[in-house]
Motif scaffolding. Structure first.
Motif, PDB file in Angstrom:
ATOM      1  N   HIS A  36       0.862  -1.173   0.000  1.00 58.34           N
ATOM      2  CA  HIS A  36       0.000   0.000   0.000  1.00 58.34           C
ATOM      3  C   HIS A  36       0.900   1.225   0.000  1.00 58.34           C
ATOM      4  CE1 HIS A  36      -2.918   3.005   1.157  1.00 58.34           C
ATOM      5  NE2 HIS A  36      -3.873   2.145   0.876  1.00 58.34           N
ATOM      6  N   LEU A  39       2.085   2.788   3.210  1.00 58.12           N
ATOM      7  CA  LEU A  39       2.699   1.958   4.245  1.00 58.12           C
ATOM      8  C   LEU A  39       4.122   1.550   3.922  1.00 58.12           C
ATOM      9  CD1 LEU A  39      -0.324  -0.433   4.820  1.00 58.12           C
ATOM     10  CD2 LEU A  39       0.271   1.619   6.104  1.00 58.12           C
ATOM     11  N   ARG A 151      -1.363  -5.176   6.470  1.00 58.05           N
ATOM     12  CA  ARG A 151      -1.517  -3.752   6.161  1.00 58.05           C
ATOM     13  C   ARG A 151      -2.058  -2.988   7.369  1.00 58.05           C
ATOM     14  NH1 ARG A 151      -4.740  -2.451   0.631  1.00 58.05           N
ATOM     15  NH2 ARG A 151      -3.437  -3.485  -0.888  1.00 58.05           N
ATOM     16  N   CYS A 152      -3.058  -3.582   8.054  1.00 57.69           N
ATOM     17  CA  CYS A 152      -3.684  -2.876   9.189  1.00 57.69           C
ATOM     18  C   CYS A 152      -2.683  -2.638  10.303  1.00 57.69           C
ATOM     19  CB  CYS A 152      -4.880  -3.676   9.700  1.00 57.69           C
ATOM     20  SG  CYS A 152      -4.500  -5.386  10.080  1.00 57.69           S
ATOM     21  N   MET A 155      -0.267  -0.009   9.315  1.00 55.03           N
ATOM     22  CA  MET A 155      -0.922   1.293   9.405  1.00 55.03           C
ATOM     23  C   MET A 155      -0.953   1.759  10.856  1.00 55.03           C
ATOM     24  SD  MET A 155      -2.483   3.910   8.279  1.00 55.03           S
ATOM     25  CE  MET A 155      -3.003   3.813   6.578  1.00 55.03           C
ATOM     26  N   ASN A 191      -8.250   3.889  10.054  1.00 56.00           N
ATOM     27  CA  ASN A 191      -7.331   3.688   8.944  1.00 56.00           C
ATOM     28  C   ASN A 191      -7.026   2.213   8.725  1.00 56.00           C
ATOM     29  OD1 ASN A 191      -7.087   6.398   8.165  1.00 56.00           O
ATOM     30  ND2 ASN A 191      -5.642   6.783   9.830  1.00 56.00           N
ATOM     31  N   CYS A 192      -7.175   1.379   9.770  1.00 57.89           N
ATOM     32  CA  CYS A 192      -6.926  -0.061   9.596  1.00 57.89           C
ATOM     33  C   CYS A 192      -7.954  -0.648   8.643  1.00 57.89           C
ATOM     34  CB  CYS A 192      -6.905  -0.790  10.930  1.00 57.89           C
ATOM     35  SG  CYS A 192      -8.387  -0.616  11.932  1.00 57.89           S
ATOM     36  N   ASN A 194      -9.598   0.957   6.451  1.00 58.32           N
ATOM     37  CA  ASN A 194      -9.443   1.560   5.126  1.00 58.32           C
ATOM     38  C   ASN A 194      -8.384   0.870   4.283  1.00 58.32           C
ATOM     39  OD1 ASN A 194     -11.407   3.462   5.422  1.00 58.32           O
ATOM     40  ND2 ASN A 194     -10.032   5.064   6.138  1.00 58.32           N
ATOM     41  N   VAL A 195      -7.397   0.275   4.915  1.00 65.35           N
ATOM     42  CA  VAL A 195      -6.352  -0.378   4.119  1.00 65.35           C
ATOM     43  C   VAL A 195      -6.557  -1.879   3.998  1.00 65.35           C
ATOM     44  CG1 VAL A 195      -4.561   1.366   4.428  1.00 65.35           C
ATOM     45  CG2 VAL A 195      -4.781  -0.468   6.109  1.00 65.35           C
ATOM     46  N   PHE A 248      -6.813   8.175  -0.776  1.00 64.72           N
ATOM     47  CA  PHE A 248      -5.356   8.055  -0.660  1.00 64.72           C
ATOM     48  C   PHE A 248      -4.668   8.759  -1.820  1.00 64.72           C
ATOM     49  CE2 PHE A 248      -6.500   4.485   2.135  1.00 64.72           C
ATOM     50  CZ  PHE A 248      -5.710   4.815   3.220  1.00 64.72           C
TER      51      PHE A 248
END
Lengths: 871, 157
Positions: A36, A39, A151-152, A155, A191-192, A194-195, A248
């Motif tokens: 991402h 990240l 990812r989360c 983030m 945001n977690c 969201n990714v 983003f």
């Protein structure tokens, strides 16, 4: 210049880049799951494997940098077979719940499975199971769907800096959860989710109601909660916002959001929204037609003007209203009624802070880009906590800390406890003295180059600064700590300083800001001023203050006044009007009527009792709002306006960037006939026979602003398409600055260092009036809390889960005690968010004589355990 | 339930901290101290480690749960690890398991009702020549039979 070939296409690349980035920039799609752009690189999912000539094995294109002469193939049979194999591995455990999964339609795993062929399972064993976790009011975790891309977690740890979630267990049993395993104890930035590329972390707000392909439109707009002005996307179906999506790669926030922006939108659909105009008849507010309400407002205002003169009318402009509306508001009062009694909540600190800095450095001293903060070598946080008040700016400070930059905090900044290199924990109210100590050390140790401003330098050298031992006595900060922080700051080639209301809403505001300006001058810093409300800066720039006209020009400037008179077609009163608190102090006396647009002074000002009494003394009170606020309930006429998502216009953020608000909804589902604030003003103007108040659209007003305000000359909506436009737009700033008065002497602090005190705080999850109507934010934090450290709770005899009664000369309230580690001893923090329990009700105020900024005071404070029942 | 370290454990932790460059690097040895102090790695133990090393609690929990040899469930005052691999099994380890279950009411993976013992099945503890063998806490006992195992365990209260 690096030249590479991807799939036979020659590509030239400037500067370092990964293969993935280079391919993306040139329109070549390489699939990813764990990668991402926001990240840290991971290279774990193996979806982006590519074939590179002369390299025997497939490589992860997201991590391999391009090298000159490289030849890359992204879709060879070998690559495709590898990706298909990876997907098969993921699908061993992934439940195929797409028909009931909220992510379906925008799920990366689903898309890739379709792209690389439906993978037949070859395992007899069952899939791993995890019960779906619904312990949290906002986030649902379905760990069966998780593909361990992390990812989360990256983030949460790397970008948000909250460290609230992590991978637990190992191997096939690995899953992501918060420390408790159930409900989150985090900043709820969202945001977690969201990714998350799959449906493993989902929001409950639109559970089973959101399908991406069923949305009518996606509208890119600006967040309505604070002065950062984050860009976000509203997903609209029918007459409701279905969800907020991050954008983003765009905006000042680059897609990052905080809990308020991400989950707070629910208030626009609240059934408590005002639906029709209300008129006070026989002491009660009764529904009325727009015509009747507007005509009555016009005639009553005219009557008061004719009887007492225009200066008998006071106006409070709205920090949630657009630039266009605030411009129209001050014009309405100035040119229409001849009153300069116009002020706003910018009076609570931002305006004074800005004036003091601009006095030294010139207009636009705090117009700096937030994304520059992590590029500074050092960041100085002066008596504020950006992670609470302006959370996404706070993330930039955390990013600076993560990049190994020096972060120095003065005073209390809980959200930066893990992200600072130096802390000067000065007692509340003594932060300015700690600044003096810091300046003394900097002057002693830093080599001063012959500067650009000899006068300023001479003034700084003339400051009388206290010895570090004296600073310690007053603030509690040991000399070694100050010396350490100064040595960290002095070598910074670039630096940023962030300051908030607290230093400005002080009897020592001038001293505080002169010290800050001196430090900024020595370090060549960029300044940032915390701005609590979405268009607080716009209020100042649009002339919503008693002594300034649009563009920040002083009212006393005759040539400019004449220019406004010409454009507005009315005579302007050359005498500056009353400030915010003065209007209330003189209510019923010289001030007979007030017009309040989108603001709730009966709740969000100190001296609450007095403000309410003052509102009661008026002959006539008009309030425009979207809810029946404490202030609206006292009005003679209440006019329902439109929420932020229902109107066009512009906001100016704390960087002084003008950004576009876009209309996403025609009207809310519960609302029948709210009007834009400017349209209401135009309606009253027409009925009062005012010149030049007729506008057909918000864009007409910005056209006029571009003609009148020298700062916004020629600015048009077309200039604001992408990320808005930075100060000074296309106009000219006012030449001033360079004034450095001698430093006022250091005042001994009135309160002793270890006495218990109550501190007004900005809650991360609430903004005050609006957030009380947001179901999601109420789920996260349902009622007023008094936060304190375990030590403080011990001293006060308050057990975990107990209630605290706080009383002062101004009021009393009972709050739920929340005991948290990491808070300074002796302080009880309470936010101003929930009706009667809004903590501003505890504070009185004194006016700072120069700027008339209300400085909070507390007298007869008592804090004790409350054992009764909260009524 | 105590939720902070005693002075002995704190001294040990402070010594551990001096041996590692960062708090993160010291998580594993600190977890052993916590396990010794608290009996098993309950949330309070993880919080205490996080506090002591000035790390986020979640970081400590992630690390702890990765390793299966930390105790993630409540344990007895004494932990019996009995080997049931080939040699010990042939020499009668299964009977011993039955003895423990009958006498102390402790099943593999469980804790005796009086909290005195917890029983874990170990995969070879390197005493194949003198089985059946078991570890009680850190002590090795070999050549066990139904009588001897009771004699040995009487020393662990």
């Amino acid at each position: 210049m690096i030249s590479i070939t991807i799939n036979g296409k020659k590509i030239n690349i400037e500067g370092p880049s990964t293969i993935l980035e280079a391919a993306k920039k040139n329109g070549i799609d390489i699939p990813v799951l764990c990668h991402h752009p926001a990240l840290e690189l991971w290279g774990g999912c193996r979806m982006c494997l590519v074939e590179i000539e002369k390299m025997p094995r497939l490589q992860t294109s997201c991590t391999v940098p391009v090298a000159d002469g490289m030849t890359v193939y992204t879709e060879t049979p070998r690559v495709v077979a590898a990706r298909k194999a990876m997907l098969e591995f993921l699908l061993i455990n992934h439940p195929l719940q797409c028909p009931t999964c909220d992510k379906a339609g925008e799920c990366a795993l689903q898309d890739l499975t379709v792209r690389y062929g439906a993978v037949a399972g070859r395992f007899e064993e069952g899939k791993r199971t995890f019960p779906e976790n619904v312990d949290d009011p906002i986030v649902v975790r379905n760990m069966e769907r998780c593909i361990m891309c992390t990812r989360c977690v990256r983030m949460c740890d790397g970008v948000q800096g909250a460290f609230a979630i992590g991978v637990v267990g190992r191997g096939a049993r690995s899953h992501v959860e918060p420390f408790s395993g159930g409900r989150y104890n985090c900043e709820y930035c969202g945001n977690c989710l969201n990714v998350c590329p799959v449906g493993a972390i989902m929001s409950r707000l639109h559970r089973y109601t959101y399908r991406p392909w069923q949305m009518d439109k996606t509208v890119r707009t600006i967040c309505p909660f604070c002065g950062v002005g984050c860009t976000l996307s509203l997903e609209i179906r029918g007459d409701a916002i279905q969800k907020v999506s991050p954008a983003f790669g765009t905006g000042v926030n680059n897609g990052l959001l905080c809990g308020r922006g991400m989950f707070g939108y629910g208030y626009v659909g609240s059934p408590e929204r005002l639906k029709t105009p209300l008129l006070r008849k026989n002491g009660k507010l009764e529904p009325a037609s727009w015509d009747e309400a507007l005509a009555l407002a016009a005639s009553r205002l005219l009557e008061i003007k004719n009887r007492y003169g225009g200066q008998a009318i006071g106006g409070i402009a709205g920090s949630r209203c657009t630039n266009e509306e605030n411009y129209a508001f001050q014009k309405f009062l100035r040119a229409g009624f001849g009153s300069n009694n116009i002020d706003s909540v910018a009076r609570l600190g931002l305006l004074h802070a800005q004036n003091l800095l601009e006095g030294v450095f010139g207009q636009g001293a705090a117009a700096n880009v937030i994304q520059g903060i992590p590029r500074s070598d050092a960041v100085l946080i002066a008596a504020c906590d950006p992670t609470r008040t302006n959370p996404v700016m706070g993330l930039q400070v955390r990013a600076a800390a993560k990049a190994g930059k020096k972060v120095v905090t003065i005073g209390h900044a809980q959200g930066l406890n893990r992200h600072r290199t130096h802390s000067l924990p000065a007692a509340f109210g003594t932060e300015g003295i700690a600044l003096a100590g810091l300046l003394r050390e900097l002057l002693r140790t830093k080599k001063f180059l012959p500067g650009e401003n000899p006068e300023l330098e001479a003034a700084i050298r003339g400051f009388e600064l206290p010895e570090l031992e004296e600073v310690e006595m007053l603030t509690g900060v040991p000399p070694a700590v100050i010396t350490g922080a100064a040595s960290a700051l002095k070598d910074a080639a670039t630096s940023s300083i962030i300051a908030g209301r607290e230093l400005a809403a002080s009897m020592d505001a001038r001293r505080n800001f002169m010290l800050l300006a001196a430090i900024g001058y020595i370090l060549n810093s960029r300044f940032f001023l915390i701005s609590e409300n979405p268009n607080e800066q716009g209020l100042i720039d649009m002339g919503c203050a008693p002594d300034i006209l649009p563009g920040g020009r002083p009212l006393t400037l005759q040539t400019f006044r004449e220019r406004c008179e010409q454009e507005w077609g009315g005579k302007l009163n050359p005498e500056p009007g009353l400030t915010l608190m003065e209007m209330f102090e003189q209510a019923g006396d010289t001030v007979r009527a007030m017009y309040i647009m989108g603001e709730n002074p009966a709740f969000n000002l100190p001296g609450r009792k007095k403000v309410k009494e003052a509102l009661g003394k008026l002959d006539f009170l008009v309030v425009q709002d979207i809810f029946m606020t404490e202030t609206a309930s006292l009005a003679d006429i209440v006019l329902p306006s439109k929420a932020w998502s229902e109107k066009e216009g512009t906001y100016t953020n704390l960087e002084k960037r003008v950004q576009r608000l876009r209309k996403a909804l025609e009207k809310d589902k519960n609302q029948e006939s709210g009007m834009e604030d400017w349209r209401i003003l135009a309606g009253i103007g027409k009925r009062a026979g005012l010149n030049n108040m007729s506008y057909a659209a918000s864009s007409d007003i910005i056209g006029e602003i571009a003609r009148v305000s020298p700062l916004h000359t020629g600015l048009g909506l077309e200039d604001l398409e992408e990320d808005g436009m930075m100060w000074p737009y296309k106009g000219k700033p006012l030449r001033m600055g360079g004034r450095v008065p001698p430093l006022p002497s250091l005042r001994a602090m009135a309160s002793s260092l270890d006495a218990a005190r109550v501190v007004l705080e900005k809650t991360l999850f609430h903004s005050g009036t609006l957030s009380r109507h947001s179901g999601a934010l109420l789920d996260i934090m349902s009622g007023p809390e008094a936060r304190m450290s375990p030590e403080t709770a011990g001293q006060l005899g308050i057990p975990e889960g107990g209630k605290v009664k706080i009383s002062t000369a101004d009021g009393e309230m009972v709050l739920k005690a929340q005991i948290e580690k990491g808070l300074p001893a002796g302080a009880v923090f309470a936010g101003n968010n929930f009706g009667e329990a809004g903590s501003l009700g505890l504070f009185g105020y004194h006016l700072e004589p120069e700027s008339k900024t209300p400085v909070l005071t507390v007298s007869d404070l008592k804090i004790a355990l409350f054992e009764g029942h909260i009524p | 339930m105590k939720n902070s370290f005693g002075p002995g454990a704190l001294a040990l932790l402070n010594e551990i901290k001096t041996k590692y460059p960062t708090g993160r690097a010291a998580i594993m040895p600190a977890l052993y101290v916590a396990q010794e102090e608290f009996g098993w790695l309950m949330p309070e133990a993880l919080e205490a480690v996080a506090d002591c090393l000035e790390l986020p609690e979640m970081t400590v929990r992630s690390t702890a749960t990765f390793y299966s040899m930390y105790r993630h469930r409540k344990a007895g005052r004494n932990v019996i690890r009995i080997c049931t691999n080939v040699s010990c099994m042939v020499l009668g380890a299964r009977t011993l398991k039955g003895v423990l279950e009958g006498l102390y009411g402790v099943a593999p993976g469980g804790v005796s009702p009086d909290g005195r013992f917890s029983l874990e099945i170990a995969d070879c503890i390197g005493a194949c020549g003198s089985g059946p063998a078991m570890l009680v806490n850190d002590d090795l006992h070999t050549g066990l039979d139904a009588k001897k195992i009771i004699e040995v365990l009487e020393n662990y209260k």
